[in-house]
Design a protein around this motif. Structure first.
Motif, PDB file in Angstrom:
ATOM      1  N   SER A 289       0.859  -1.189   0.000  1.00  0.00           N
ATOM      2  CA  SER A 289       0.000   0.000   0.000  1.00  0.00           C
ATOM      3  C   SER A 289       0.896   1.240   0.000  1.00  0.00           C
ATOM      4  O   SER A 289       1.283   1.753   1.050  1.00  0.00           O
ATOM      5  N   ARG A 290       1.225   1.697  -1.205  1.00  0.00           N
ATOM      6  CA  ARG A 290       2.119   2.841  -1.337  1.00  0.00           C
ATOM      7  C   ARG A 290       1.948   3.439  -2.728  1.00  0.00           C
ATOM      8  O   ARG A 290       1.380   2.810  -3.627  1.00  0.00           O
ATOM      9  N   ILE A 291       2.464   4.633  -2.910  1.00  0.00           N
ATOM     10  CA  ILE A 291       2.477   5.224  -4.242  1.00  0.00           C
ATOM     11  C   ILE A 291       3.413   4.402  -5.120  1.00  0.00           C
ATOM     12  O   ILE A 291       4.542   4.120  -4.746  1.00  0.00           O
ATOM     13  N   GLN A 292       2.940   4.009  -6.276  1.00  0.00           N
ATOM     14  CA  GLN A 292       3.769   3.214  -7.164  1.00  0.00           C
ATOM     15  C   GLN A 292       4.694   4.115  -7.974  1.00  0.00           C
ATOM     16  O   GLN A 292       4.423   5.301  -8.167  1.00  0.00           O
ATOM     17  N   THR A 293       5.763   3.539  -8.462  1.00  0.00           N
ATOM     18  CA  THR A 293       6.775   4.301  -9.172  1.00  0.00           C
ATOM     19  C   THR A 293       7.167   3.585 -10.454  1.00  0.00           C
ATOM     20  O   THR A 293       6.661   2.505 -10.750  1.00  0.00           O
ATOM     21  N   SER A 294       8.077   4.178 -11.191  1.00  0.00           N
ATOM     22  CA  SER A 294       8.647   3.542 -12.368  1.00  0.00           C
ATOM     23  C   SER A 294      10.079   4.016 -12.558  1.00  0.00           C
ATOM     24  O   SER A 294      10.393   5.195 -12.371  1.00  0.00           O
ATOM     25  N   TYR A 295      10.917   3.102 -12.943  1.00  0.00           N
ATOM     26  CA  TYR A 295      12.309   3.417 -13.284  1.00  0.00           C
ATOM     27  C   TYR A 295      12.377   4.406 -14.441  1.00  0.00           C
ATOM     28  O   TYR A 295      13.343   5.146 -14.574  1.00  0.00           O
ATOM     29  N   TYR A 296      11.311   4.444 -15.256  1.00  0.00           N
ATOM     30  CA  TYR A 296      11.335   5.232 -16.493  1.00  0.00           C
ATOM     31  C   TYR A 296      10.632   6.587 -16.385  1.00  0.00           C
ATOM     32  O   TYR A 296      10.528   7.306 -17.377  1.00  0.00           O
ATOM     33  N   THR A 297      10.132   6.952 -15.217  1.00  0.00           N
ATOM     34  CA  THR A 297       9.332   8.176 -15.111  1.00  0.00           C
ATOM     35  C   THR A 297      10.067   9.397 -15.639  1.00  0.00           C
ATOM     36  O   THR A 297       9.566  10.126 -16.508  1.00  0.00           O
ATOM     37  N   GLU A 298      11.254   9.656 -15.121  1.00  0.00           N
ATOM     38  CA  GLU A 298      11.995  10.861 -15.518  1.00  0.00           C
ATOM     39  C   GLU A 298      12.423  10.789 -16.985  1.00  0.00           C
ATOM     40  O   GLU A 298      12.310  11.780 -17.730  1.00  0.00           O
TER      41      GLU A 298
END
Length: 456
Positions: A270-279
């Motif tokens: 239960s957390r904000i999801q992220t991505s290696y590719y966002t930036e």
């Protein structure tokens, strides 16, 4: 007919064979052969002139739809030519596409090109086909290497390159990384400018699913053809935009849900999801926009399927002010990881979810259904949802596809896409259990809606 003075063997008079691979809703299929002969052709050809086996993964007999003399690119011609085209029927049955040019690996989770097609071509006994003065007969076996020996007409409108990002990556603690993304960009021709003026054009950005990454084969065509994304530049969808629309397709190496660049899913907890590719993705998009002055900065639309639907929401939560609208399809951003603050801060963004109720890969009850319900309950006035009971084919009429394939309806602009929920009824509903395909019955028009969205 030429005066016959010699018999010609098909095996010795064929100089080479190339294939044509076209985009379909199930992916790319080999649907045409271009055969080069040693000399100029004459006579008469028809579908009955040839029988054809191979040109498919299982080597089965192919149905010949048409045969004609052509130029080197397969275009019919009345001029004397050394080339002959054979068009083959395609279809999808038993979860196998006729002439499939991609193969999907359950081990890698990726689509790759098939290595080759084997061909066995036989002339009918009564065929009247000549090379020079020689009447041809017999049969030949050949092999088409893929993708070297195939033409891809559906990807020709796109200009392709790559963008390399060098900078910090938040998902791994701000470590500086070098990340390459492949790009394909399309801009409508200058003929779409009206009365000599320079009309700004909206930009549609498409993000691929997990199976179309570049981990196995570094080829943007896998992202363009794996889900028939090439439909975005064809007349049916382009006609919704008076000036036409630019299209940008981006391809990452692994998958958009990758947390660390090592193919690591980050959807648990239960957390904000992220991505290696966002930036890297945002910088690639900004670079594209700054390089093309025809793009209307107030009409940039972001969408994609499955992993691409996840990344659509990820960018909406991290860079909400950049885009004019979002269209996540069978998106995989878990609702339990979407906070109330995230809903509140983005509820005024135009969003249109699309999914099939029988999706077994990304179950709607964990992602789009409750997230959409929460948006409407939070007062969102421009959030929509097309939830269909199943996905039926259009290129393969009536065939029931795997339920995850709801992108088919979006890219085909299918009648099934003209459905939405009544926000008043959703507001009155006690829980997200109201969000069912049976209750998705309001008249809707996704592409018209998208074409009307503008930031500011």
């Amino acid at each position: 007919m030429p005066e016959e003075n010699a018999a010609g063997d098909l095996r010795t008079e064929v100089k080479g064979i190339r294939g044509v691979v076209s985009a379909y809703e199930w992916g790319p299929s080999l649907d045409k052969l271009i055969i080069e002969f040693t000399g100029r052709l004459s006579g008469a050809v028809s579908p009955a002139t040839f029988s054809l086996a191979g040109a498919s993964l299982k080597g089965q007999k192919r149905t010949v739809r048409a045969a004609y003399f052509c130029d080197e690119n397969g275009v019919p011609t009345d001029a004397k030519t050394c080339f002959l085209a054979i068009e083959m029927a395609v279809g999808y049955k038993g979860y196998t596409a006729t002439g499939a040019a991609f193969q999907y690996s359950l081990i890698t989770g990726c689509n790759t090109w098939v290595k080759h097609f084997r061909i066995r071509l036989t002339l009918a006994p009564d065929a009247e086909l000549f090379v020079g003065r020689m009447k041809l007969s017999g049969a030949l076996k050949g092999r088409i290497l893929v993708p070297r020996d195939v033409l891809l007409p559906d990807v020709r409108p796109f200009a392709t390159d790559s963008y390399t990002y060098n900078g910090p990556v938040a998902s791994i603690g701000g470590t500086v990384c070098e990340i390459k993304l492949n790009r394909a960009f399309y801009a409508p021709s200058k003929g779409s400018f009206t009365k000599g003026t320079y009309d700004k054009k909206p930009l549609i950005i498409w993000l691929h699913g997990a199976g179309e990454g570049a981990a196995i084969q570094d080829d943007i065509n896998i992202a363009l053809l794996g889900n028939e994304v090439t439909a975005l530049v064809k007349d049916k969808i382009q006609s919704y935009f008076p000036t036409g629309a630019c299209v940008l397709v981006l391809q990452c190496k692994t998958m958009w849900m990758d947390r660390d660049g090592q193919h690591t899913y980050n959807h648990k907890g239960s957390r904000i999801q992220t991505s290696y590719y966002t930036e890297a993705l945002m910088e690639a998009i900004r670079d594209t926009v700054s390089s093309h002055r025809e793009i209307d900065r107030s009409r940039i639309y972001l969408g994609g399927c499955s992993n691409g639907g996840y990344m659509t929401l990820n960018l909406m939560y991290t860079c909400p002010g950049f885009f004019a609208a979002f269209f996540p399809i069978c998106e995989s951003y878990l609702d339990l990881n979407v906070s109330d603050d995230m809903i509140s801060s983005t509820k005024d963004n135009p969003i249109w979810f699309v999914q099939s109720e029988d999706d077994p890969t990304v179950k709607p009850k964990y992602c789009a259904q409750p997230t959409y319900f929460r948006y409407i309950k939070a007062g969102a006035s421009n959030t929509h949802f097309t939830l269909v009971p199943e996905v039926r084919g259009l290129d393969a009429p009536g065939f029931k596809y795997y339920g995850h394939w709801s992108w088919v309806y979006v890219l085909k602009d299918a009648d099934a896409l003209r459905r939405d929920f009544s926000p008043e009824e959703v507001q009155a509903a006690p829980s997200a259990k109201y969000i069912t395909a049976a209750n998705c019955k309001e008249p809707a028009d996704f592409w018209t809606w998208l074409s009307m969205q503008r930031k500011g």
